[in-house]
Design an enzyme around this catalytic site. Structure first.
Site, PDB file in Angstrom:
ATOM      1  N   LYS A   1       0.847  -1.202   0.000  1.00  0.00           N
ATOM      2  CA  LYS A   1       0.000   0.000   0.000  1.00  0.00           C
ATOM      3  C   LYS A   1       0.881   1.251   0.000  1.00  0.00           C
ATOM      4  O   LYS A   1       0.484   2.319   0.459  1.00  0.00           O
ATOM      5  CB  LYS A   1      -0.929   0.016   1.223  1.00  0.00           C
ATOM      6  N   ARG A   2       2.097   1.085  -0.483  1.00  0.00           N
ATOM      7  CA  ARG A   2       3.053   2.211  -0.605  1.00  0.00           C
ATOM      8  C   ARG A   2       3.256   2.918   0.731  1.00  0.00           C
ATOM      9  O   ARG A   2       3.399   4.128   0.807  1.00  0.00           O
ATOM     10  CB  ARG A   2       2.608   3.208  -1.682  1.00  0.00           C
TER      11      ARG A   2
ATOM     12  N   ALA B   1       3.111   7.005   0.950  1.00  0.00           N
ATOM     13  CA  ALA B   1       2.074   7.667   0.139  1.00  0.00           C
ATOM     14  C   ALA B   1       1.123   8.484   0.997  1.00  0.00           C
ATOM     15  O   ALA B   1       0.071   8.915   0.513  1.00  0.00           O
ATOM     16  CB  ALA B   1       1.299   6.619  -0.650  1.00  0.00           C
TER      17      ALA B   1
ATOM     18  N   LEU C   1      -5.933   6.610   2.111  1.00  0.00           N
ATOM     19  CA  LEU C   1      -7.138   7.235   1.543  1.00  0.00           C
ATOM     20  C   LEU C   1      -8.359   6.343   1.673  1.00  0.00           C
ATOM     21  O   LEU C   1      -9.480   6.825   1.642  1.00  0.00           O
ATOM     22  CB  LEU C   1      -6.883   7.612   0.079  1.00  0.00           C
TER      23      LEU C   1
ATOM     24  N   GLY D   1       0.830  13.079   4.077  1.00  0.00           N
ATOM     25  CA  GLY D   1       1.211  12.735   5.440  1.00  0.00           C
ATOM     26  C   GLY D   1       2.586  12.100   5.537  1.00  0.00           C
ATOM     27  O   GLY D   1       3.215  12.137   6.596  1.00  0.00           O
TER      28      GLY D   1
ATOM     29  N   GLU E   1       4.751  14.986   5.978  1.00  0.00           N
ATOM     30  CA  GLU E   1       4.568  15.489   7.346  1.00  0.00           C
ATOM     31  C   GLU E   1       5.349  14.627   8.344  1.00  0.00           C
ATOM     32  O   GLU E   1       5.955  15.137   9.289  1.00  0.00           O
ATOM     33  CB  GLU E   1       3.083  15.507   7.707  1.00  0.00           C
TER      34      GLU E   1
ATOM     35  N   GLU F   1      -2.953  17.029  -0.907  1.00  0.00           N
ATOM     36  CA  GLU F   1      -4.152  17.398  -0.149  1.00  0.00           C
ATOM     37  C   GLU F   1      -4.936  18.500  -0.857  1.00  0.00           C
ATOM     38  O   GLU F   1      -6.171  18.485  -0.914  1.00  0.00           O
ATOM     39  CB  GLU F   1      -3.781  17.901   1.259  1.00  0.00           C
TER      40      GLU F   1
ATOM     41  N   ARG G   1      -7.020  17.217  -3.494  1.00  0.00           N
ATOM     42  CA  ARG G   1      -7.982  16.186  -3.066  1.00  0.00           C
ATOM     43  C   ARG G   1      -9.116  16.765  -2.214  1.00  0.00           C
ATOM     44  O   ARG G   1      -9.927  16.030  -1.671  1.00  0.00           O
ATOM     45  CB  ARG G   1      -7.261  15.095  -2.259  1.00  0.00           C
TER      46      ARG G   1
ATOM     47  N   GLY H   1      -2.960  17.498   7.964  1.00  0.00           N
ATOM     48  CA  GLY H   1      -3.466  17.333   9.322  1.00  0.00           C
ATOM     49  C   GLY H   1      -2.450  16.735  10.264  1.00  0.00           C
ATOM     50  O   GLY H   1      -2.742  16.465  11.428  1.00  0.00           O
TER      51      GLY H   1
END
Ligand code: 1HE
Length: 259
Positions: free
Chosen positions: A35-36, A72, A76, A119, A122, A142, A145, A150
């Protein structure tokens, strides 16, 4: 690439994370390459658990990702409609976990490769030293999208690359290459593909060899002093400097040696 001499660290983590110990360096691997290395809630809680459960004697942490990409970003598939209260709580979960990285027990070296986005960027921003392999690239999807950062990105990223660059990344979907990231100060080491882990481990070992009080001063006091007004900053610096001098195990360290 991982180091064959690393030993398993006994911290209970989800399957998406793997903790190892290499002498006085702890290694945290994002281990969800299928899932990267997308960051679901379980992984974020696991990151918090790891950084709050570091055993004594760990002097530095190496953070890296398995597979072709560092991360990634937000998973999502977990992005469901949240009401405002739930949204704030979700962001708070990330804030708490990443705060444990930035202001935790030991300095953190992050090794970045492939996608370092949303993220994932981040997360990288919460580390203390960043090493990029030439495959790394940075983006904040983000903006496109219909969401917003966050995981502390608005606080940490402008301090690294400036508000203007972050605005551009979010508004236009701009991607920066590893070379650009290095030039703008997002990373401070740039190495060839596959060489990041070894470089990161070398740096982490070097960091772990500093006195704990000096590392405390560098990771806890320095960023806070940098936010203070100068007169308060000078006072805190004088205190920190005298504490480090008086309390540190400096045996042999004040003799000149080449770095
Ligand atoms: C994912 C995710 C994900 C991949 N959440 N599952 N992040 C993004 O907007 C980045 C979204 N991901 C991508 O742009 C690409 O996946 C990559 C450029 C990172 C990699 O591309 P590639 O071609 O190697 O992989 P892929 O085929 O796109 O994905 C492989 C699998 O990983 C696939 O699942 P599968 O079950 O179909 O095999 C993907 O669904 C899955 N996958 N990325 C969930 N992010 C605190 S707020 C933070 C807000 C954000 O981080 S927003 C940014 C989100």
């Amino acid at each position: 690439m991982t180091d064959a001499s690393a030993k398993r660290l006994d911290i209970r983590l989800p399957a998406s994370l793997m903790a190892e110990r290499h002498g006085d360096v702890a290694i945290l691997r994002l281990k969800r390459p299928q899932k990267r290395n997308a960051l679901d809630d379980e992984t974020i809680i696991g990151i918090e658990t790891f950084f709050t459960s570091l055993p004594d004697g760990i002097g530095a942490v190496l953070l890296h990702g398995e597979g072709e990409h560092f991360s990634a970003g937000l998973d999502l598939s977990e992005l469901q409609e949240r009401d405002i209260k739930q949204g704030i709580a979700h962001s708070g979960l990330w804030h708490r976990a990443f705060e444990k990285i930035q202001f935790g027990k030991a300095p953190v070296v992050a090794v970045l490769h492939g996608a370092v986005v949303g993220g994932g960027l981040e997360l990288a921003a919460a580390a203390h030293v960043r090493v990029a392999e030439r495959t790394a690239y940075y983006a904040l999807p983000e903006g496109s999208r219909g969401i917003y950062v966050g995981g502390g990105g608005s606080v940490r990223l402008p301090r690294l690359i400036g508000v203007a660059r972050m605005m551009d990344m979010m508004l236009t979907g701009r991607t920066y290459s590893a070379e650009e990231g290095q030039a703008m100060g997002l990373t401070t080491y740039l190495v060839e593909p596959g060489a990041g882990f070894a470089k990161g481990l070398e740096l982490a070992k070097r960091i772990a060899g500093n006195t704990p009080l000096t590392n405390f001063a560098i990771m806890q006091a320095l960023p806070r002093i940098a936010e203070m007004d100068p007169s308060a900053g000078y006072a805190v610096e004088a205190l920190m400097s005298s504490i480090a001098q008086a309390g540190g195990d400096r045996s042999g360290r004040l003799h000149f040696r080449r770095a």
